[in-house]
Design an enzyme around this catalytic site. Structure first.
Site, PDB file in Angstrom:
ATOM      1  N   ARG A 117       0.855  -1.187   0.000  1.00  0.00           N
ATOM      2  CA  ARG A 117       0.000   0.000   0.000  1.00  0.00           C
ATOM      3  C   ARG A 117       0.893   1.240   0.000  1.00  0.00           C
ATOM      4  O   ARG A 117       1.910   1.282   0.709  1.00  0.00           O
ATOM      5  CB  ARG A 117      -0.905   0.041   1.238  1.00  0.00           C
ATOM      6  CG  ARG A 117      -2.068  -0.937   1.222  1.00  0.00           C
ATOM      7  CD  ARG A 117      -3.102  -0.621   0.142  1.00  0.00           C
ATOM      8  NE  ARG A 117      -4.247  -1.507   0.165  1.00  0.00           N
ATOM      9  CZ  ARG A 117      -4.383  -2.619  -0.578  1.00  0.00           C
ATOM     10  NH1 ARG A 117      -3.432  -2.967  -1.413  1.00  0.00           N
ATOM     11  NH2 ARG A 117      -5.475  -3.353  -0.500  1.00  0.00           N
ATOM     12  N   HIS A 173      -1.074  -0.506  -9.651  1.00  0.00           N
ATOM     13  CA  HIS A 173      -1.683  -1.416  -8.659  1.00  0.00           C
ATOM     14  C   HIS A 173      -2.265  -2.667  -9.342  1.00  0.00           C
ATOM     15  O   HIS A 173      -3.484  -2.884  -9.322  1.00  0.00           O
ATOM     16  CB  HIS A 173      -2.768  -0.684  -7.859  1.00  0.00           C
ATOM     17  CG  HIS A 173      -3.081  -1.385  -6.548  1.00  0.00           C
ATOM     18  ND1 HIS A 173      -3.469  -0.699  -5.411  1.00  0.00           N
ATOM     19  CD2 HIS A 173      -3.075  -2.690  -6.205  1.00  0.00           C
ATOM     20  CE1 HIS A 173      -3.697  -1.571  -4.430  1.00  0.00           C
ATOM     21  NE2 HIS A 173      -3.466  -2.777  -4.894  1.00  0.00           N
ATOM     22  N   GLU A 190      -4.123   6.772  -4.581  1.00  0.00           N
ATOM     23  CA  GLU A 190      -4.336   6.284  -5.961  1.00  0.00           C
ATOM     24  C   GLU A 190      -5.714   6.704  -6.455  1.00  0.00           C
ATOM     25  O   GLU A 190      -6.658   6.686  -5.675  1.00  0.00           O
ATOM     26  CB  GLU A 190      -4.258   4.745  -5.990  1.00  0.00           C
ATOM     27  CG  GLU A 190      -2.887   4.220  -5.664  1.00  0.00           C
ATOM     28  CD  GLU A 190      -2.872   2.692  -5.498  1.00  0.00           C
ATOM     29  OE1 GLU A 190      -3.899   2.034  -5.773  1.00  0.00           O
ATOM     30  OE2 GLU A 190      -1.847   2.165  -5.072  1.00  0.00           O
TER      31      GLU A 190
HETATM   32  C1  DGY Z   1      -5.563  -6.543  -2.467  1.00  0.00           C
HETATM   33  O1  DGY Z   1      -6.214  -7.585  -2.624  1.00  0.00           O
HETATM   34  O2  DGY Z   1      -5.520  -5.956  -1.381  1.00  0.00           O
HETATM   35  C2  DGY Z   1      -4.861  -6.019  -3.659  1.00  0.00           C
HETATM   36  O3  DGY Z   1      -3.985  -4.995  -3.341  1.00  0.00           O
HETATM   37  C3  DGY Z   1      -5.855  -5.526  -4.660  1.00  0.00           C
HETATM   38  O4  DGY Z   1      -6.532  -4.436  -4.102  1.00  0.00           O
END
Ligand code: DGY
Length: 318
Positions: free
Chosen positions: A236, A283, A265
């Site tokens: 993240r 992402h 994002e």
């Molecule tokens: C998650 O599953 O958390 C991935 O980052 C996709 O959002």
């Protein structure tokens, strides 16, 4: 038989979405951009939510009492206030374990892309620059045999460690608790992040985003890393302090970074786009056909199991 009413705030891939259509009477708001009040109105009579955008406390507190479960098609749950949901008797389900390899592969891509200047090479070829005078490639750095530090040695961190070992890398890690020897597979444990960072020729972040981990990689932490380190983040964006990372990329403290995730994002800090030494992706850690099908299947099955009176497969426990 009357079907359970479900608020659908995002669509799943085709096969799991069909399961949702087959099992639920849906109120579909996935394509709408609704105010909180409109979401609350749409949720009346629904017993569950297939989660789309953020579910914060102020919205959760106003949802009808009929809602008993949230199901998100993600392993990360920083977009949901799980404590506020649980306080209202709502359980929250996610999709762990089905995206470990896909995300680890993207971390590997980010590591290699950053170390070898893949963004530069791709742009050269795509814009017809290859072979033109002056197009000498800037040199990358070797990856094989170097030290990689892993911050967060859960399932994804361990899947990445396995790939890194394929490059003969020496794996170091920091985690809330030390893993068993079986799970460590020879990785070297450090009791604190401060002890890990001096080993981070490459640092790959695989921690979840919580109030404790937010901005864990700040300027002070970066100072502890070796000069010329490479940062990889597929977890993240808010785990790092953007200004500190950008400063390190500009000063040469970081040789490069490979980033699949960003704060805020998709409106990332525009300075990232001005830097040559960042390999960036939008992402896509879990974005493979197989993995997204599996995530969608898990998100659907969590709901189906719950409304069949069984335990959902993956309930988030705080
Ligand atoms: C998650 O599953 O958390 C991935 O980052 C996709 O959002």
């Amino acid at each position: 038989m009357t079907k359970t009413k479900l608020l659908v705030a995002r669509h799943l891939p085709k096969t799991p979405m069909q399961k949702i259509y087959d099992n639920f009477d849906i109120v579909d708001i996935a394509k709408d951009s609704l105010t909180d009040e409109q979401v609350i109105a749409a949720a009346q009579g629904c017993q569950g939510i297939l989660v789309g955008s953020a579910l914060r406390k102020d919205l959760i507190d106003k949802l009808p009492d009929s809602i008993k479960i949230f199901s998100t098609m993600s392993v990360g749950f920083d977009h949901i206030d799980v404590a506020a949901a649980n306080a209202r008797g709502i359980i929250v389900c996610n999709t762990p374990s089905v995206l470990d390899n896909a995300t680890a592969e993207i971390a590997l891509l980010c590591m290699l892309g950053a170390a070898r200047g893949a963004n530069w090479g791709h742009t050269q070829v795509a814009t017809g620059q290859w072979g033109k005078p002056g197009s000498t490639a800037p040199l990358g750095i070797d990856v094989t045999g170097k030290k990689v530090a892993i911050l967060g040695m859960g399932r994804i961190g361990r899947a990445f460690a396995k790939l890194a070992r394929g490059l003969s890398m020496e794996v170091h890690y920091y985690n809330r608790s030390r893993l068993s020897a079986d799970l460590e597979q020879g990785a070297i444990y450090h009791e604190t992040l401060e002890k890990l960072l001096p080993h981070a020729q490459f640092l790959s972040i695989h921690a979840g985003l919580t109030p404790d981990t937010k901005h864990i990689l700040d300027a002070k932490a970066i100072e502890l890393m070796p000069d010329g380190a490479v940062l990889i983040n597929t977890s993240r964006g808010d785990l790092v302090v953007d200004d500190a990372v950008i400063g390190a990329l500009k000063s040469g403290k970081f040789f490069a970074a490979g980033l699949d995730v960003f704060s805020n994002e998709p409106n990332l800090n525009p300075e990232y786009m001005t830097l040559d030494n960042v390999f960036m992706l939008p992402h896509v850690g879990s974005a493979t056909i197989e993995t997204r099908d599996a995530m969608g299947g898990r998100a659907a099955d969590n709901l189906i199991e719950f409304f069949n009176g069984n335990d959902p497969i993956s309930v988030i426990e705080l």
